[in-house]
Design a protein around this motif. Sequence first.
Motif, PDB file in Angstrom:
ATOM      1  N   ASP A  12      -7.196  11.436  11.529  1.00  0.00           N
ATOM      2  CA  ASP A  12      -8.257  11.891  12.418  1.00  0.00           C
ATOM      3  C   ASP A  12      -8.888  10.662  13.069  1.00  0.00           C
ATOM      4  OD1 ASP A  12      -9.942  13.584  13.723  1.00  0.00           O
ATOM      5  OD2 ASP A  12     -11.142  14.145  11.989  1.00  0.00           O
ATOM      6  N   HIS A  13      -9.447  10.837  14.249  1.00  0.00           N
ATOM      7  CA  HIS A  13     -10.146   9.747  14.950  1.00  0.00           C
ATOM      8  C   HIS A  13      -9.279   8.495  15.085  1.00  0.00           C
ATOM      9  CE1 HIS A  13     -13.741  12.140  14.593  1.00  0.00           C
ATOM     10  NE2 HIS A  13     -13.661  12.135  13.280  1.00  0.00           N
ATOM     11  N   LEU A  14      -7.957   8.673  15.133  1.00  0.00           N
ATOM     12  CA  LEU A  14      -7.090   7.493  15.155  1.00  0.00           C
ATOM     13  C   LEU A  14      -7.293   6.662  16.427  1.00  0.00           C
ATOM     14  CD1 LEU A  14      -3.745   8.693  13.517  1.00  0.00           C
ATOM     15  CD2 LEU A  14      -5.793   7.763  12.458  1.00  0.00           C
ATOM     16  N   ASP A  15      -7.824   7.318  17.468  1.00  0.00           N
ATOM     17  CA  ASP A  15      -8.118   6.573  18.692  1.00  0.00           C
ATOM     18  C   ASP A  15      -9.175   5.491  18.437  1.00  0.00           C
ATOM     19  OD1 ASP A  15      -9.786   8.742  18.128  1.00  0.00           O
ATOM     20  OD2 ASP A  15     -10.389   9.050  20.196  1.00  0.00           O
ATOM     21  N   ARG A  16     -10.002   5.674  17.405  1.00  0.00           N
ATOM     22  CA  ARG A  16     -11.030   4.669  17.078  1.00  0.00           C
ATOM     23  C   ARG A  16     -10.504   3.605  16.108  1.00  0.00           C
ATOM     24  NH1 ARG A  16     -16.774   6.207  17.718  1.00  0.00           N
ATOM     25  NH2 ARG A  16     -17.307   4.642  16.158  1.00  0.00           N
ATOM     26  N   TYR A  17      -9.311   3.837  15.555  1.00  0.00           N
ATOM     27  CA  TYR A  17      -8.763   2.911  14.547  1.00  0.00           C
ATOM     28  C   TYR A  17      -7.413   2.334  14.990  1.00  0.00           C
ATOM     29  CZ  TYR A  17     -12.564   4.541  11.652  1.00  0.00           C
ATOM     30  OH  TYR A  17     -13.819   4.836  11.175  1.00  0.00           O
ATOM     31  N   ASN A  18      -7.301   2.050  16.302  1.00  0.00           N
ATOM     32  CA  ASN A  18      -6.073   1.449  16.868  1.00  0.00           C
ATOM     33  C   ASN A  18      -4.818   2.240  16.486  1.00  0.00           C
ATOM     34  OD1 ASN A  18      -7.657  -0.636  17.880  1.00  0.00           O
ATOM     35  ND2 ASN A  18      -7.496  -1.776  15.962  1.00  0.00           N
ATOM     36  N   TYR A  19      -4.982   3.548  16.318  1.00  0.00           N
ATOM     37  CA  TYR A  19      -3.867   4.442  15.926  1.00  0.00           C
ATOM     38  C   TYR A  19      -3.201   3.968  14.631  1.00  0.00           C
ATOM     39  CZ  TYR A  19      -4.844   6.670  20.298  1.00  0.00           C
ATOM     40  OH  TYR A  19      -5.500   7.333  21.297  1.00  0.00           O
ATOM     41  N   ASP A  20      -4.023   3.350  13.757  1.00  0.00           N
ATOM     42  CA  ASP A  20      -3.535   2.875  12.456  1.00  0.00           C
ATOM     43  C   ASP A  20      -4.207   3.701  11.357  1.00  0.00           C
ATOM     44  OD1 ASP A  20      -2.972   1.577  10.079  1.00  0.00           O
ATOM     45  OD2 ASP A  20      -3.197  -0.447  10.905  1.00  0.00           O
ATOM     46  N   TYR A  21      -3.425   4.588  10.757  1.00  0.00           N
ATOM     47  CA  TYR A  21      -3.946   5.505   9.734  1.00  0.00           C
ATOM     48  C   TYR A  21      -4.550   4.735   8.551  1.00  0.00           C
ATOM     49  CZ  TYR A  21      -3.793   9.759   6.742  1.00  0.00           C
ATOM     50  OH  TYR A  21      -4.098  10.817   5.927  1.00  0.00           O
ATOM     51  N   ASN A  22      -3.960   3.586   8.208  1.00  0.00           N
ATOM     52  CA  ASN A  22      -4.454   2.809   7.070  1.00  0.00           C
ATOM     53  C   ASN A  22      -5.867   2.289   7.296  1.00  0.00           C
ATOM     54  OD1 ASN A  22      -2.188   3.051   5.359  1.00  0.00           O
ATOM     55  ND2 ASN A  22      -1.093   1.562   6.627  1.00  0.00           N
ATOM     56  N   LEU A  23      -6.192   1.962   8.545  1.00  0.00           N
ATOM     57  CA  LEU A  23      -7.553   1.500   8.857  1.00  0.00           C
ATOM     58  C   LEU A  23      -8.549   2.639   8.641  1.00  0.00           C
ATOM     59  CD1 LEU A  23      -7.018  -0.608  12.122  1.00  0.00           C
ATOM     60  CD2 LEU A  23      -7.400  -1.460   9.794  1.00  0.00           C
ATOM     61  N   TYR A  24      -8.149   3.826   9.049  1.00  0.00           N
ATOM     62  CA  TYR A  24      -9.016   5.012   8.869  1.00  0.00           C
ATOM     63  C   TYR A  24      -9.228   5.293   7.376  1.00  0.00           C
ATOM     64  CZ  TYR A  24     -10.145  10.045   8.826  1.00  0.00           C
ATOM     65  OH  TYR A  24     -10.706  11.274   8.590  1.00  0.00           O
ATOM     66  N   ILE A  25      -8.149   5.210   6.584  1.00  0.00           N
ATOM     67  CA  ILE A  25      -8.247   5.450   5.134  1.00  0.00           C
ATOM     68  C   ILE A  25      -9.176   4.416   4.492  1.00  0.00           C
ATOM     69  CG2 ILE A  25      -6.951   5.394   2.952  1.00  0.00           C
ATOM     70  CD1 ILE A  25      -4.555   6.567   4.593  1.00  0.00           C
ATOM     71  N   ALA A  26      -9.002   3.154   4.877  1.00  0.00           N
ATOM     72  CA  ALA A  26      -9.853   2.084   4.335  1.00  0.00           C
ATOM     73  C   ALA A  26     -11.321   2.355   4.652  1.00  0.00           C
ATOM     74  CB  ALA A  26      -9.429   0.737   4.926  1.00  0.00           C
ATOM     75  N   GLY A  80      -4.403  12.058  18.866  1.00  0.00           N
ATOM     76  CA  GLY A  80      -3.192  11.509  18.245  1.00  0.00           C
ATOM     77  C   GLY A  80      -2.586  12.491  17.257  1.00  0.00           C
ATOM     78  N   ASN A  81      -2.637  13.789  17.597  1.00  0.00           N
ATOM     79  CA  ASN A  81      -2.175  14.835  16.678  1.00  0.00           C
ATOM     80  C   ASN A  81      -0.647  14.917  16.585  1.00  0.00           C
ATOM     81  OD1 ASN A  81      -4.780  15.651  16.208  1.00  0.00           O
ATOM     82  ND2 ASN A  81      -4.734  17.370  17.636  1.00  0.00           N
ATOM     83  N   ASP A  82      -0.171  15.252  15.390  1.00  0.00           N
ATOM     84  CA  ASP A  82       1.246  15.582  15.200  1.00  0.00           C
ATOM     85  C   ASP A  82       1.312  17.079  14.880  1.00  0.00           C
ATOM     86  OD1 ASP A  82       3.854  15.937  14.541  1.00  0.00           O
ATOM     87  OD2 ASP A  82       3.872  14.567  12.824  1.00  0.00           O
ATOM     88  N   TYR A  83       1.603  17.882  15.911  1.00  0.00           N
ATOM     89  CA  TYR A  83       1.566  19.342  15.749  1.00  0.00           C
ATOM     90  C   TYR A  83       2.739  19.884  14.934  1.00  0.00           C
ATOM     91  CZ  TYR A  83      -2.020  19.134  19.379  1.00  0.00           C
ATOM     92  OH  TYR A  83      -3.154  18.849  20.081  1.00  0.00           O
ATOM     93  N   ASP A  84       3.761  19.060  14.717  1.00  0.00           N
ATOM     94  CA  ASP A  84       4.935  19.528  13.961  1.00  0.00           C
ATOM     95  C   ASP A  84       4.555  19.992  12.549  1.00  0.00           C
ATOM     96  OD1 ASP A  84       6.693  19.180  16.012  1.00  0.00           O
ATOM     97  OD2 ASP A  84       7.239  17.137  15.453  1.00  0.00           O
ATOM     98  N   GLU A  85       3.475  19.411  12.015  1.00  0.00           N
ATOM     99  CA  GLU A  85       3.020  19.795  10.671  1.00  0.00           C
ATOM    100  C   GLU A  85       2.630  21.277  10.606  1.00  0.00           C
ATOM    101  OE1 GLU A  85      -0.035  17.105   9.191  1.00  0.00           O
ATOM    102  OE2 GLU A  85       0.914  15.465  10.284  1.00  0.00           O
ATOM    103  N   LEU A  86       2.317  21.850  11.759  1.00  0.00           N
ATOM    104  CA  LEU A  86       1.868  23.257  11.798  1.00  0.00           C
ATOM    105  C   LEU A  86       3.027  24.222  12.056  1.00  0.00           C
ATOM    106  CD1 LEU A  86      -1.299  22.729  14.034  1.00  0.00           C
ATOM    107  CD2 LEU A  86      -1.239  22.909  11.551  1.00  0.00           C
ATOM    108  N   MET A  87       4.225  23.678  12.306  1.00  0.00           N
ATOM    109  CA  MET A  87       5.338  24.493  12.811  1.00  0.00           C
ATOM    110  C   MET A  87       5.648  25.686  11.914  1.00  0.00           C
ATOM    111  SD  MET A  87       7.201  24.753  15.447  1.00  0.00           S
ATOM    112  CE  MET A  87       7.336  23.179  16.280  1.00  0.00           C
ATOM    113  N   SER A  88       5.777  25.463  10.602  1.00  0.00           N
ATOM    114  CA  SER A  88       6.175  26.570   9.714  1.00  0.00           C
ATOM    115  C   SER A  88       5.106  27.669   9.698  1.00  0.00           C
ATOM    116  CB  SER A  88       6.451  26.062   8.295  1.00  0.00           C
ATOM    117  OG  SER A  88       5.288  25.484   7.765  1.00  0.00           O
ATOM    118  N   LEU A  89       3.835  27.274   9.730  1.00  0.00           N
ATOM    119  CA  LEU A  89       2.745  28.268   9.730  1.00  0.00           C
ATOM    120  C   LEU A  89       2.713  29.040  11.045  1.00  0.00           C
ATOM    121  CD1 LEU A  89      -0.145  26.254   8.046  1.00  0.00           C
ATOM    122  CD2 LEU A  89       0.961  28.286   7.137  1.00  0.00           C
TER     123      LEU A  89
END
Length: 379
Positions: free
Chosen positions: A115-129, A289-298
């Motif tokens: 989430d908000h990856l646009d604020r974290y240089n599209y780096d998920y690890n920065l968001y987690i930290a 920066g969404n990955d909609y594929d995660e919703l495909m099965s649902l």
Amino acid sequence: MKSPGIPEKTPIVKKLLELNIPVISEIEFAFPFTNAKTIGITGSNGKTTTTLLTYHLLKQGGLNVGLAGNIGKSFAWQVAENKFDIYVLELSSFQLDGIVNYRPDIAIITNLSPDHLDRYNYDYNLYIASKFRITKNQTETDTLIVDGDDVEIKKWFQNNKTKATTIPFSLQNEIIEGGIYTEEKNFISTINNDLFTMPINELALEGKHNLKNAMAATAVAQLMKIRKQTIRESLSNFQGAEHRLEKVLKIQNVQYINDSKATNVNATFFALDSMTTPTVWIVGGVDKGNDYDELMSLVREKVKGIICLGVDNEKLFNTFNGVVDVMIETTSMVEAVKIAQKMAEKGDTVLLSPCCASFDLFENYEDRGRQFKNAVHNL
């Protein structure tokens, strides 16, 4: 003191940081002015519900408790105007980015998802930290409550440590000593070796994600020595957060649900997962920066039609066109709701769960949710 909505990349913030002038959040600013205990709650989803539910449990338990942070009046305003013994604070990653010494007595991380990856240089690890900053100043006398099933939380603990006592809650692990788990039709807590049992079907909030939110709030209530009977009663009479899977109206046996607060894939995943009838899904907005594929099965299993409500719907069309029978673009909430009514048949659900931020067509997610409810009431 910076508003959490202002990015670190803003020129004036960059200049201040270059001059070694501290730029802090309002949470950090207010913290030294109170001796109250604080319960800090963060996570990608479930923050608001868990915060409101925790506040409800403690208030019903007779404690002198305030509610602040990313919800309602600011922490600083509350500290200046009131004398609460405890504050329950909803904390966003942006607020946590601005802390230096803030230390919650009890911290909760509800879950982690991009989430908000646009604020974290599209780096998920920065968001987690950023989320884990909630525990960086905690000591051995403090507690960190976490989702024991969350992949990213587990990964963090493989490489990092917290001084706080960690309490996990889980739907997957059968028995957790000193944590919370499910067993048949109940959830069970063994915190402080004090057994607490709650029938899942008596919870006011439905869905697996809300079961987890209830577990986290129960952990706090137990740590704060709230009576078991009060915890049970409070969990069964709680009114949920507005704009989170909020049932609006049933018209001609079609249920309309406002989930405007679902601004990322994970939140919408929970919403679609909890649908039990064919669903017309209203989705779209500013993609972070969404990955909609995660919703495909649902989507294949539950969604009969998609109504796109955003300025740019190309990514949604590329992902789901051909997966559902009908996909339609709209540019206003009134239009979207009218089309949804035409698509829906008796026994169906119309779900607004946008998966995106709202700033292209609305002031914020509350404005989007209110417009949806108004449009439904005017059908």
